[in-house]
Every structure is written in structure tokens, then in C-alpha cells.
Design a protein around this motif. Structure first.
Motif, PDB file in Angstrom:
ATOM      1  N   GLY A 166       0.795  -1.200   0.000  1.00 28.63           N
ATOM      2  CA  GLY A 166       0.000   0.000   0.000  1.00 28.63           C
ATOM      3  C   GLY A 166       0.836   1.261   0.000  1.00 28.63           C
ATOM      4  N   GLU A 167       2.144   1.133   0.072  1.00 30.88           N
ATOM      5  CA  GLU A 167       3.024   2.308   0.065  1.00 30.88           C
ATOM      6  C   GLU A 167       3.400   2.664  -1.377  1.00 30.88           C
ATOM      7  OE1 GLU A 167       4.216   4.138   2.701  1.00 30.88           O
ATOM      8  OE2 GLU A 167       2.957   2.933   4.004  1.00 30.88           O
ATOM      9  N   PRO A 168       3.365   3.954  -1.738  1.00 34.04           N
ATOM     10  CA  PRO A 168       3.770   4.336  -3.102  1.00 34.04           C
ATOM     11  C   PRO A 168       5.288   4.218  -3.276  1.00 34.04           C
ATOM     12  CG  PRO A 168       3.211   6.286  -1.819  1.00 34.04           C
ATOM     13  CD  PRO A 168       2.902   5.090  -0.961  1.00 34.04           C
ATOM     14  N   VAL A 169       5.679   3.691  -4.423  1.00 34.94           N
ATOM     15  CA  VAL A 169       7.096   3.588  -4.783  1.00 34.94           C
ATOM     16  C   VAL A 169       7.256   3.979  -6.243  1.00 34.94           C
ATOM     17  CG1 VAL A 169       7.708   1.803  -3.098  1.00 34.94           C
ATOM     18  CG2 VAL A 169       6.882   1.140  -5.340  1.00 34.94           C
ATOM     19  N   ARG A 170       8.469   4.348  -6.608  1.00 34.22           N
ATOM     20  CA  ARG A 170       8.780   4.678  -7.999  1.00 34.22           C
ATOM     21  C   ARG A 170       9.411   3.454  -8.642  1.00 34.22           C
ATOM     22  NH1 ARG A 170      12.170   9.596  -5.954  1.00 34.22           N
ATOM     23  NH2 ARG A 170      12.252   8.086  -4.267  1.00 34.22           N
ATOM     24  N   ALA A 171       8.854   3.066  -9.787  1.00 37.47           N
ATOM     25  CA  ALA A 171       9.342   1.868 -10.473  1.00 37.47           C
ATOM     26  C   ALA A 171       9.445   2.135 -11.968  1.00 37.47           C
ATOM     27  CB  ALA A 171       8.405   0.692 -10.224  1.00 37.47           C
ATOM     28  N   VAL A 172      10.321   1.383 -12.604  1.00 40.09           N
ATOM     29  CA  VAL A 172      10.475   1.423 -14.051  1.00 40.09           C
ATOM     30  C   VAL A 172       9.227   0.784 -14.672  1.00 40.09           C
ATOM     31  CG1 VAL A 172      11.885   0.543 -15.960  1.00 40.09           C
ATOM     32  CG2 VAL A 172      12.981   1.214 -13.815  1.00 40.09           C
ATOM     33  N   PRO A 173       8.641   1.387 -15.728  1.00 39.53           N
ATOM     34  CA  PRO A 173       7.504   0.739 -16.396  1.00 39.53           C
ATOM     35  C   PRO A 173       7.893  -0.656 -16.887  1.00 39.53           C
ATOM     36  CG  PRO A 173       7.810   2.977 -17.214  1.00 39.53           C
ATOM     37  CD  PRO A 173       8.995   2.659 -16.350  1.00 39.53           C
ATOM     38  N   ASN A 174       6.953  -1.600 -16.832  1.00 33.86           N
ATOM     39  CA  ASN A 174       7.310  -2.988 -17.116  1.00 33.86           C
ATOM     40  C   ASN A 174       7.867  -3.203 -18.517  1.00 33.86           C
ATOM     41  OD1 ASN A 174       4.824  -2.699 -18.391  1.00 33.86           O
ATOM     42  ND2 ASN A 174       4.099  -4.697 -17.781  1.00 33.86           N
ATOM     43  N   GLY A 175       7.507  -2.396 -19.482  1.00 37.97           N
ATOM     44  CA  GLY A 175       8.062  -2.545 -20.829  1.00 37.97           C
ATOM     45  C   GLY A 175       9.532  -2.160 -20.904  1.00 37.97           C
ATOM     46  N   ALA A 176      10.019  -1.457 -19.893  1.00 35.94           N
ATOM     47  CA  ALA A 176      11.419  -1.016 -19.873  1.00 35.94           C
ATOM     48  C   ALA A 176      12.259  -1.792 -18.861  1.00 35.94           C
ATOM     49  CB  ALA A 176      11.482   0.481 -19.554  1.00 35.94           C
ATOM     50  N   TRP A 177      11.690  -2.867 -18.290  1.00 38.54           N
ATOM     51  CA  TRP A 177      12.470  -3.672 -17.362  1.00 38.54           C
ATOM     52  C   TRP A 177      13.638  -4.306 -18.091  1.00 38.54           C
ATOM     53  CZ3 TRP A 177       7.940  -6.682 -14.657  1.00 38.54           C
ATOM     54  CH2 TRP A 177       7.301  -5.826 -13.762  1.00 38.54           C
ATOM     55  N   PRO A 178      14.838  -4.188 -17.532  1.00 37.50           N
ATOM     56  CA  PRO A 178      16.000  -4.802 -18.174  1.00 37.50           C
ATOM     57  C   PRO A 178      15.846  -6.328 -18.229  1.00 37.50           C
ATOM     58  CG  PRO A 178      16.664  -3.432 -16.294  1.00 37.50           C
ATOM     59  CD  PRO A 178      15.184  -3.514 -16.282  1.00 37.50           C
ATOM     60  N   ALA A 205      16.521  -3.883  -9.310  1.00 40.36           N
ATOM     61  CA  ALA A 205      16.679  -3.449 -10.696  1.00 40.36           C
ATOM     62  C   ALA A 205      15.521  -2.590 -11.192  1.00 40.36           C
ATOM     63  CB  ALA A 205      16.833  -4.669 -11.600  1.00 40.36           C
ATOM     64  N   VAL A 206      14.316  -2.752 -10.624  1.00 39.05           N
ATOM     65  CA  VAL A 206      13.159  -2.037 -11.171  1.00 39.05           C
ATOM     66  C   VAL A 206      12.652  -0.902 -10.280  1.00 39.05           C
ATOM     67  CG1 VAL A 206      12.432  -4.032 -12.515  1.00 39.05           C
ATOM     68  CG2 VAL A 206      11.396  -3.641 -10.288  1.00 39.05           C
ATOM     69  N   LEU A 207      13.086  -0.859  -9.022  1.00 38.33           N
ATOM     70  CA  LEU A 207      12.674   0.234  -8.135  1.00 38.33           C
ATOM     71  C   LEU A 207      13.702   1.360  -8.144  1.00 38.33           C
ATOM     72  CD1 LEU A 207      11.411  -1.516  -4.870  1.00 38.33           C
ATOM     73  CD2 LEU A 207      10.041  -0.376  -6.620  1.00 38.33           C
ATOM     74  N   HIS A 208      13.236   2.560  -7.870  1.00 42.29           N
ATOM     75  CA  HIS A 208      14.149   3.678  -7.660  1.00 42.29           C
ATOM     76  C   HIS A 208      15.024   3.328  -6.460  1.00 42.29           C
ATOM     77  CE1 HIS A 208      15.472   7.689  -6.417  1.00 42.29           C
ATOM     78  NE2 HIS A 208      15.253   8.040  -7.685  1.00 42.29           N
ATOM     79  N   GLU A 209      16.288   3.700  -6.513  1.00 50.25           N
ATOM     80  CA  GLU A 209      17.213   3.288  -5.445  1.00 50.25           C
ATOM     81  C   GLU A 209      16.768   3.746  -4.056  1.00 50.25           C
ATOM     82  OE1 GLU A 209      20.596   6.778  -5.794  1.00 50.25           O
ATOM     83  OE2 GLU A 209      20.775   5.020  -7.071  1.00 50.25           O
ATOM     84  N   ASP A 210      16.117   4.902  -3.962  1.00 54.49           N
ATOM     85  CA  ASP A 210      15.634   5.366  -2.663  1.00 54.49           C
ATOM     86  C   ASP A 210      14.465   4.523  -2.158  1.00 54.49           C
ATOM     87  OD1 ASP A 210      17.534   7.372  -2.769  1.00 54.49           O
ATOM     88  OD2 ASP A 210      16.117   8.901  -3.488  1.00 54.49           O
TER      89      ASP A 210
END
Length: 82
Positions: free
Chosen positions: A1-13, A31-36
């Protein structure tokens, strides 16, 4: 339920997707979350259901379900029968 910043799934390495297939959820999230936001992920220690919900939410927000590839649209012209 906590907001996080993530790479859109089409751009996942590809390496992140490989980690997911291998069951390395921590490596995938790194790899997909913002480092913070990775620290928050570690602190929350989500359940598998919560992890699956995260993947679903990212897919919904990205506009393309995970595992579905885009394909060119079909032609509006009909093929003539012989």
C-alpha cells in the motif's frame, strides 16, 4: 500500500526479468525500483501476494500487462479469396 517509484514494465531490463525467473525477488526489485525506494521495500518485507500486486499495479499503470507482447495491428483490408 506504500507508493514507490518503479520502471515501467516494458522497460524492465532483461537481467531483471532473468532474476525474476530465477526467483531472486530482491535482485529483481533492486533493478526495477528507484534506489531510494528499494530501502522501503526491504523495510516492508512484502508477502508474495503483495509482490504479485506490485507487478500487477506496475503493469496496469504502464498500460501493458506483463507477459503480453505488442503485435502490429491487423490490416483493415481483406485478403481476396482465390
Amino acid at each position: 500500500g506504500e507508493p514507490v517509484r518503479a520502471v515501467p514494465n516494458g522497460a524492465w531490463p532483461v537481467s531483471a526479468q532473468r532474476r525474476l525467473r530465477e526467483g531472486d525477488l530482491d535482485g529483481f526489485m533492486a533493478a526495477v525500483l528507484h534506489e531510494d525506494d528499494y530501502d522501503l521495500y526491504v523495510e516492508l518485507d512484502p508477502t508474495l501476494d503483495e509482490f504479485n500486486q506490485f507487478v500487477e499495479d506496475v503493469s496496469d499503470l504502464s498500460g501493458e500487462p506483463q507477459g503480453k507482447s505488442r503485435r502490429p495491428g491487423g490490416s483493415s483490408r481483406r485478403t481476396r479469396r482465390r
